[in-house]
Design a protein around this motif. Structure first.
Motif, PDB file in Angstrom:
ATOM      1  N   ARG A   1       0.834  -1.208   0.000  1.00  0.00           N
ATOM      2  CA  ARG A   1       0.000   0.000   0.000  1.00  0.00           C
ATOM      3  C   ARG A   1       0.871   1.262   0.000  1.00  0.00           C
ATOM      4  O   ARG A   1       0.610   2.238  -0.704  1.00  0.00           O
ATOM      5  CB  ARG A   1      -0.933  -0.008   1.216  1.00  0.00           C
ATOM      6  CG  ARG A   1      -2.095  -0.996   1.078  1.00  0.00           C
ATOM      7  CD  ARG A   1      -3.172  -0.735   2.125  1.00  0.00           C
ATOM      8  NE  ARG A   1      -2.669  -0.915   3.482  1.00  0.00           N
ATOM      9  CZ  ARG A   1      -2.671  -2.058   4.137  1.00  0.00           C
ATOM     10  NH1 ARG A   1      -3.146  -3.150   3.539  1.00  0.00           N
ATOM     11  NH2 ARG A   1      -2.215  -2.111   5.373  1.00  0.00           N
ATOM     12  N   LEU A   2       1.950   1.241   0.769  1.00  0.00           N
ATOM     13  CA  LEU A   2       2.881   2.378   0.798  1.00  0.00           C
ATOM     14  C   LEU A   2       3.517   2.610  -0.562  1.00  0.00           C
ATOM     15  O   LEU A   2       3.677   3.751  -1.013  1.00  0.00           O
ATOM     16  CB  LEU A   2       3.959   2.155   1.857  1.00  0.00           C
ATOM     17  CG  LEU A   2       3.482   2.190   3.329  1.00  0.00           C
ATOM     18  CD1 LEU A   2       4.625   1.809   4.258  1.00  0.00           C
ATOM     19  CD2 LEU A   2       2.926   3.580   3.680  1.00  0.00           C
ATOM     20  N   LEU A   3       3.895   1.532  -1.197  1.00  0.00           N
ATOM     21  CA  LEU A   3       4.499   1.663  -2.527  1.00  0.00           C
ATOM     22  C   LEU A   3       3.511   2.228  -3.531  1.00  0.00           C
ATOM     23  O   LEU A   3       3.866   3.022  -4.413  1.00  0.00           O
ATOM     24  CB  LEU A   3       5.011   0.288  -2.994  1.00  0.00           C
ATOM     25  CG  LEU A   3       6.240  -0.254  -2.252  1.00  0.00           C
ATOM     26  CD1 LEU A   3       6.566  -1.678  -2.731  1.00  0.00           C
ATOM     27  CD2 LEU A   3       7.450   0.662  -2.482  1.00  0.00           C
ATOM     28  N   GLN A   4       2.267   1.842  -3.377  1.00  0.00           N
ATOM     29  CA  GLN A   4       1.247   2.363  -4.303  1.00  0.00           C
ATOM     30  C   GLN A   4       1.047   3.873  -4.097  1.00  0.00           C
ATOM     31  O   GLN A   4       0.873   4.633  -5.052  1.00  0.00           O
ATOM     32  CB  GLN A   4      -0.072   1.608  -4.089  1.00  0.00           C
ATOM     33  CG  GLN A   4      -0.038   0.178  -4.596  1.00  0.00           C
ATOM     34  CD  GLN A   4      -1.317  -0.584  -4.294  1.00  0.00           C
ATOM     35  OE1 GLN A   4      -2.159  -0.110  -3.494  1.00  0.00           O
ATOM     36  NE2 GLN A   4      -1.460  -1.755  -4.913  1.00  0.00           N
ATOM     37  N   LEU A   5       1.074   4.270  -2.782  1.00  0.00           N
ATOM     38  CA  LEU A   5       0.909   5.712  -2.509  1.00  0.00           C
ATOM     39  C   LEU A   5       2.093   6.516  -3.035  1.00  0.00           C
ATOM     40  O   LEU A   5       1.940   7.680  -3.439  1.00  0.00           O
ATOM     41  CB  LEU A   5       0.751   5.954  -0.996  1.00  0.00           C
ATOM     42  CG  LEU A   5      -0.546   5.419  -0.369  1.00  0.00           C
ATOM     43  CD1 LEU A   5      -0.499   5.571   1.149  1.00  0.00           C
ATOM     44  CD2 LEU A   5      -1.770   6.175  -0.940  1.00  0.00           C
TER      45      LEU A   5
ATOM     46  N   LEU B   1       0.757  12.264 -10.289  1.00  0.00           N
ATOM     47  CA  LEU B   1       0.398  12.931 -11.550  1.00  0.00           C
ATOM     48  C   LEU B   1      -1.127  12.952 -11.713  1.00  0.00           C
ATOM     49  O   LEU B   1      -1.695  13.909 -12.260  1.00  0.00           O
ATOM     50  CB  LEU B   1       1.051  12.214 -12.733  1.00  0.00           C
ATOM     51  CG  LEU B   1       2.598  12.300 -12.799  1.00  0.00           C
ATOM     52  CD1 LEU B   1       3.110  11.444 -13.949  1.00  0.00           C
ATOM     53  CD2 LEU B   1       3.042  13.754 -12.986  1.00  0.00           C
ATOM     54  N   LYS B   2      -1.746  11.897 -11.238  1.00  0.00           N
ATOM     55  CA  LYS B   2      -3.177  11.795 -11.389  1.00  0.00           C
ATOM     56  C   LYS B   2      -3.881  12.891 -10.583  1.00  0.00           C
ATOM     57  O   LYS B   2      -4.973  13.350 -10.909  1.00  0.00           O
ATOM     58  CB  LYS B   2      -3.628  10.407 -10.930  1.00  0.00           C
ATOM     59  CG  LYS B   2      -5.086  10.096 -11.260  1.00  0.00           C
ATOM     60  CD  LYS B   2      -5.382   8.658 -10.890  1.00  0.00           C
ATOM     61  CE  LYS B   2      -6.827   8.313 -11.275  1.00  0.00           C
ATOM     62  NZ  LYS B   2      -7.172   6.909 -10.924  1.00  0.00           N
TER      63      LYS B   2
END
Length: 416
Positions: free
Chosen positions: A364-368, A375-376
């Motif tokens: 989850r941290l990596l995704q954040l 950019l989104k």
């Protein structure tokens, strides 16, 4: 009466012959005992008469020779005496003491008319030659040479000196080949004459042939059928006995008689009375080797069985010594091992569950932290020459810049 021609007294050949005949008859009126060698008997079966050739030798050379006559009746009487005393017929190649009348015939010349032959003299001559041969061999120090050779443990390979048609050889083969223990022998026949003067060079020649390949044989066997003293006289010969005495491998003999031992037999490694006894001697050698081997095999079998039986008893004792307490201890240890196994399984499951939760948090941290997510949300990335711009001092007028958006890229140039 002689003729007289030109004052020469001439005698006819017949007159001279008759004069010699009369002189001989007047001079030699008695019977004489004469020692001579019977070179050839010359017995004619159709008439029964013999015309012996008598010779005297010195150093191997004939120094005197004379023909003789032995009429049928005298020959039969003398021959019967030889059979009775010597167990041999009157034959060639022996030294004899004969009683004869000296005669001369105008047509047939000189001759001896034999009336008797002393067979006991022949025995004496044989004994004299025998003693002389023994004396020479002992003087040369070779009398026991062959006897002192080591005998093979298994006398398997034999060089046989004999005559193929000899009954003694047939008896020898019968025992050797049909022995009930099935001992196997290898043999090579070296044919030779075994009786009479010609047997001496014949046997010596075959010994010389064998001597050239002694590595192929374990022993030499001289095999002959039975016979009387006269027939065996050649085996008292010094040259033959010496050839046997100095032979490089053991010589064994079976020449078939039970009377006086000949010199050749005396010097041989082993003498058997008969060829059959010689075969038994060789088989006995195999026995002496085979019996200890069989006994050793039996001892090994007995020792092995005893060892296995002892170990089996020990194993039974060990098996019986395992008590009920020992079984209970094993059961307790088995229960502890099962409990530990269950605990380990539970611990592993919980550990894997915790590690999986940790991985999910990291994910989850990596995704954040993923740039695409930033950019989104409206952020952008500005690059100059492929490098991200983090300070305005790194930007100069005229630089081409690249602005990366969530969707798409904007290219621009710095003017201020």
């Amino acid at each position: 009466m002689p003729e007289v021609i030109d004052n020469k007294t001439i005698f006819s050949l017949l007159e001279v012959s008759r004069s010699i005949q009369k002189t001989i008859a007047d001079r030699y009126r008695s019977l004489y005992w004469i020692k001579a060698e019977m070179n050839k008997l010359n017995h004619y079966t159709h008439s029964g008469h013999c015309y012996p050739e008598l010779v005297e030798k010195k150093d191997g050379k004939v120094v005197a020779e004379m023909r003789s006559i032995l009429w049928k009746a005298d020959y039969q009487r003398i021959n019967d005496q030889f059979h009775k005393i010597l167990n041999e017929p009157l034959r060639d190649g022996i030294t004899i003491l004969l009683q004869a009348a000296i005669s001369y015939d105008p047509l047939y010349g000189f001759s001896l008319k034999i009336v008797d032959i002393d067979p006991t003299f022949v025995l004496g001559e044989l004994e004299r030659e025998k003693r002389e041969s023994i004396r020479k061999l002992q003087a040369e120090g070779i009398f026991h040479t062959n006897k002192n050779l080591p005998f093979p443990l298994l006398p398997k390979r034999l060089a046989i000196i004999s005559v193929e048609t000899s009954k003694g050889l047939s008896d020898f083969f019968k025992i050797i080949q049909r022995n009930p223990w099935q001992y196997k022998f290898e043999y090579t026949l070296f044919p030779a004459l075994l009786q009479g003067d010609k047997s001496i060079p014949s046997i010596i020649r075959q010994l010389a042939n064998i001597a050239e390949k002694t590595e192929e044989f374990d022993a030499v066997a001289i095999i002959r059928g039975g016979g009387g003293e006269v027939g065996l006289s050649s085996y008292n010969n010094y040259q033959l006995a010496k050839a046997i005495a100095i032979f490089p491998i053991p010589v064994i003999t079976g020449i078939g008689h039970s009377t006086n031992e000949t010199v050749s037999e005396m010097v041989a490694y082993q003498n058997a009375i008969t060829p059959s006894e010689l075969a038994d001697f060789l088989i006995q050698k195999f026995h002496q080797f085979a019996l200890p081997v069989d006994e050793a095999q039996s001892r090994i079998i007995r020792a092995s069985k005893s060892l296995f039986e002892r170990e089996e008893r020990l194993l039974m004792q060990f098996s019986q010594s395992i008590s009920w307490n020992s079984k209970a201890v094993l059961a307790t240890q088995q229960h502890k091992l099962t409990t530990l196994t269950n605990h380990l399984q539970l611990f592993c499951r919980q550990l894997l569950k915790d590690r999986k939760a940790d991985l999910n948090s990291i994910q989850r941290l990596l995704q954040l932290a993923d740039p695409k997510q930033l950019l989104k949300k409206g952020f952008s990335i500005t690059k100059i020459n492929g490098h991200a711009v983090t300070q305005d001092i790194s930007v100069k007028v005229g630089d081409d810049i690249e602005t990366i958006l969530y969707e798409g890229t904007v290219y621009s140039k710095v003017v201020k």
